[in-house]
Design a protein around this motif. Sequence first.
Motif, mmCIF file in Angstrom:
data_model
loop_
_atom_site.group_PDB
_atom_site.id
_atom_site.type_symbol
_atom_site.label_atom_id
_atom_site.label_comp_id
_atom_site.label_asym_id
_atom_site.label_seq_id
_atom_site.Cartn_x
_atom_site.Cartn_y
_atom_site.Cartn_z
ATOM 1 N N THR A 238 0.834 -1.199 0.000
ATOM 2 C CA THR A 238 0.000 0.000 0.000
ATOM 3 C C THR A 238 0.868 1.248 0.000
ATOM 4 N N ASP A 239 0.316 2.328 -0.531
ATOM 5 C CA ASP A 239 0.975 3.633 -0.441
ATOM 6 C C ASP A 239 0.402 4.429 0.727
ATOM 7 N N ARG A 240 -0.536 3.819 1.465
ATOM 8 C CA ARG A 240 -1.206 4.406 2.625
ATOM 9 C C ARG A 240 -2.011 5.656 2.266
ATOM 10 N N LYS A 241 -2.341 5.810 0.987
ATOM 11 C CA LYS A 241 -3.114 6.972 0.556
ATOM 12 C C LYS A 241 -4.336 6.562 -0.249
ATOM 13 N N ILE A 242 -4.107 5.847 -1.343
ATOM 14 C CA ILE A 242 -5.175 5.632 -2.312
ATOM 15 C C ILE A 242 -5.705 4.211 -2.343
ATOM 16 N N GLY A 243 -4.883 3.245 -1.959
ATOM 17 C CA GLY A 243 -5.369 1.879 -2.034
ATOM 18 C C GLY A 243 -4.295 0.861 -1.758
ATOM 19 N N THR A 244 -4.577 -0.374 -2.165
ATOM 20 C CA THR A 244 -3.627 -1.466 -1.952
ATOM 21 C C THR A 244 -3.450 -2.252 -3.241
ATOM 22 N N LEU A 245 -2.335 -2.926 -3.308
ATOM 23 C CA LEU A 245 -2.052 -3.878 -4.371
ATOM 24 C C LEU A 245 -1.846 -5.228 -3.719
ATOM 25 N N ARG A 246 -2.590 -6.204 -4.169
ATOM 26 C CA ARG A 246 -2.399 -7.578 -3.721
ATOM 27 C C ARG A 246 -1.607 -8.295 -4.806
ATOM 28 N N VAL A 247 -0.520 -8.911 -4.399
ATOM 29 C CA VAL A 247 0.303 -9.673 -5.328
ATOM 30 C C VAL A 247 0.082 -11.143 -5.014
ATOM 31 N N LEU A 248 -0.465 -11.862 -5.984
ATOM 32 C CA LEU A 248 -0.759 -13.278 -5.822
ATOM 33 C C LEU A 248 0.275 -14.063 -6.627
ATOM 34 N N THR A 249 1.213 -14.661 -5.910
ATOM 35 C CA THR A 249 2.291 -15.416 -6.537
ATOM 36 C C THR A 249 1.909 -16.886 -6.559
ATOM 37 N N PRO A 250 1.866 -17.497 -7.750
ATOM 38 C CA PRO A 250 1.493 -18.911 -7.818
ATOM 39 C C PRO A 250 2.539 -19.783 -7.131
ATOM 40 N N VAL A 251 2.043 -20.747 -6.369
ATOM 41 C CA VAL A 251 2.929 -21.683 -5.679
ATOM 42 C C VAL A 251 2.432 -23.101 -5.893
ATOM 43 N N LYS A 252 3.361 -24.030 -5.755
ATOM 44 C CA LYS A 252 3.014 -25.449 -5.799
ATOM 45 C C LYS A 252 2.544 -25.868 -4.412
ATOM 46 N N SER A 253 2.002 -27.050 -4.299
ATOM 47 C CA SER A 253 1.471 -27.495 -3.010
ATOM 48 C C SER A 253 2.547 -27.637 -1.944
ATOM 49 N N ASP A 254 3.830 -27.661 -2.339
ATOM 50 C CA ASP A 254 4.915 -27.701 -1.350
ATOM 51 C C ASP A 254 5.387 -26.296 -0.987
ATOM 52 N N SER A 255 4.691 -25.269 -1.454
ATOM 53 C CA SER A 255 4.914 -23.833 -1.224
ATOM 54 C C SER A 255 6.063 -23.248 -2.038
ATOM 55 N N SER A 256 6.684 -24.020 -2.928
ATOM 56 C CA SER A 256 7.712 -23.468 -3.802
ATOM 57 C C SER A 256 7.031 -22.703 -4.947
ATOM 58 N N ALA A 257 7.734 -21.715 -5.488
ATOM 59 C CA ALA A 257 7.179 -20.898 -6.570
ATOM 60 C C ALA A 257 6.831 -21.763 -7.778
ATOM 61 N N ASP A 258 5.715 -21.443 -8.417
ATOM 62 C CA ASP A 258 5.266 -22.159 -9.604
ATOM 63 C C ASP A 258 5.463 -21.255 -10.812
ATOM 64 N N ALA A 259 6.618 -21.391 -11.477
ATOM 65 C CA ALA A 259 6.968 -20.531 -12.602
ATOM 66 C C ALA A 259 6.106 -20.770 -13.835
ATOM 67 N N ALA A 260 5.363 -21.848 -13.869
ATOM 68 C CA ALA A 260 4.509 -22.153 -15.019
ATOM 69 C C ALA A 260 3.277 -21.243 -15.076
#
Length: 138
Positions: free
Chosen positions: A29-51
């Motif tokens: 957030t910039d604490r002024k106008i809003g928020t950005l949610r970043v949803l990073t895909p992950v595999k079921s073992d919590s490692s990043a899913d680059a696909a």
Amino acid sequence: MHGKFTMAADNAPELKMDPANLYREEIFTDRKIGTLRVLTPVKSDSSADAARKVVYVGETQLMTPVGALPLAFEIEAESLGRAAEKFAEVAAVAVERAVKELQELRRQQSSSIVVPGAGGMGGMGGLGGMGGGKLQLP
């Protein structure tokens, strides 16, 4: 972005998560106008899913006569910085869409069928049924 409930045979919602469609969520957030949610895909073992690609969701509020209306909108971007730069442009489209939807709801409400003297408090000072002609929206 919230889950859908599927009704089971006994009318209880099925609360099963899809392990092949998991995301790690971070909020900026910039604490002024809003928020950005970043949803990073992950595999079921919590490692990043680059696909799969990262999803950016902007959130802000539109003030209306009846209070704040939350707005959420997906931002096509290749980075957090670019999503922040595009926030205002995409938010303006979301605001325009929300205003049109509110106007349509207002139009539908104003064109609803009205029934003279049906139910409610009647027509003369609330004297249940005496007098008449008071229109009430269903």
